[in-house]
Design an enzyme around this catalytic site. Structure first.
Site, mmCIF file in Angstrom:
data_model
loop_
_atom_site.group_PDB
_atom_site.id
_atom_site.type_symbol
_atom_site.label_atom_id
_atom_site.label_comp_id
_atom_site.label_asym_id
_atom_site.label_seq_id
_atom_site.Cartn_x
_atom_site.Cartn_y
_atom_site.Cartn_z
ATOM 1 N N GLY A 67 0.830 -1.187 0.000
ATOM 2 C CA GLY A 67 0.000 0.000 0.000
ATOM 3 C C GLY A 67 0.870 1.244 0.000
ATOM 4 O O GLY A 67 2.027 1.214 0.433
ATOM 5 N N CYS A 68 0.334 2.350 -0.491
ATOM 6 C CA CYS A 68 1.134 3.574 -0.619
ATOM 7 C C CYS A 68 1.563 4.099 0.751
ATOM 8 O O CYS A 68 2.754 4.363 0.995
ATOM 9 C CB CYS A 68 0.365 4.634 -1.395
ATOM 10 S SG CYS A 68 -1.326 4.941 -0.816
#
Length: 317
Positions: free
Chosen positions: A117-118
């Site tokens: 995930g970012c």
């Protein structure tokens, strides 16, 4: 004549899928394959595409990603899942090559890789080296604060910010969200950050499209041993010394700064870490800067794809 590996993006019309395709189209070391738009919802046609490709990148919601994986019965197909579905799942390799010395090799040898995930990319990049260096105790309660462009919130948030006719349209320049502290990135931050205590994660969104800052504030007195800003900087710099996409700003560069632009690395696969604070304060403010659609999504997927296919890691990046 050597056959080029075939790459299929399932969900190529979405934000991440489009950016991955932009990074892959025109490359001479692989070939892109796409399903006929009229047959995208045909399960047999989709299954055939998934099983005929050498590598599949899933840019789908979690349930659809699980469904796609279930359709693949060809053991030779390599899968990169950009959803949340498999980031802490058994049998899946976490797609952050910079995690430790062994991770790059694990990704290269794997047929199932979960794209990070970012927000998690920034949080893990800051915490994991300090846990590994025994500076942060694994059970220490940590808090991560972050701000992202609205593309980090997915389709609903993008529509809200870009469509003035949307029912929930607002002109607020900045707002917090995930108020229940149950953001979907927390499990992977804890798991891959090497943390025994569930961290607090407080995200926010700004009225700009992409770019991200993730912060980890620390009291030096709560860390293992007698730590200084220099010790923390050295641990991070040592961990990432040979990494092509991760940079640790020097302490002198950080001291000279008065602000940090979350859009500073947009359009790149780079991640830059900063150690802010003053020695006499007993406090440190660690910050990760990245493009949530670059190193936080599409760039990371391409980097992992290159490793899995035995291509140059920086190709297309």
């Amino acid at each position: 004549m050597t056959t080029l590996p075939k790459v299929f993006i399932d969900g190529e019309a979405g934000t991440t899928g489009l950016q991955i395709r932009e990074r892959l189209v025109g490359r001479k070391d692989l070939q892109m394959v796409s399903i006929d738009p009229d047959r995208r919802k045909d399960p047999l046609a989709r299954k055939a595409m998934l099983n005929d490709a050498d590598a599949v990148i899933l840019c789908l919601p979690d349930d659809a990603a699980r469904e796609a994986v279930a359709l693949i019965d060809n053991p030779a197909v390599k899968v990169i899942d950009a959803s949340t579905a498999h980031r802490t799942a058994a049998g899946w390799t976490y797609g952050f090559p910079e995690l430790d010395e062994a991770q790059r090799g694990k990704i290269a040898a794997s047929t199932r890789v979960s794209n990070p995930g970012c927000y998690a990319t920034g949080a893990i990049a800051l915490a994991r080296p300090l846990v590994s260096a025994d500076i942060i105790a694994p059970d220490l309660p940590l808090s991560f604060n972050a701000v992202s462009g609205y593309t980090g919130g997915g389709k609903a948030m993008i529509a809200e910010f870009e469509d003035e006719a949307a029912p929930n349209y607002t002109r607020a320049p900045y707002r917090i969200y995930a108020l229940t502290l149950n953001h979907k990135h927390v499990p992977e931050i804890q798991s891959h950050g090497g943390l025994l205590t569930r961290p607090i994660f407080t995200p926010a969104v700004g009225r700009y499209a992409q770019g991200m800052l993730v912060e980890l504030p620390l009291h030096l007195g709560m860390l293992n041993g007698s730590q200084s800003l220099s010790d923390i900087h050295e641990a991070l710099a040592s961990h990432y010394a040979r990494e092509p996409f991760v940079e640790v700003a020097s302490l002198s560069e950080a001291r000279a700064m008065t602000t940090l632009d979350p859009e500073g690395l947009n359009g790149t696969n780079r991640l830059k870490l900063f150690v802010f604070g003053a020695e006499d304060s007993g406090q440190v403010r660690l910050v990760a800067l990245l493009d949530n659609l670059g190193k936080g999504a599409s760039g990371a997927a391409v980097q992992n794809l290159n490793l899995m296919l035995g291509l140059k890691e920086g190709a297309g990046l």
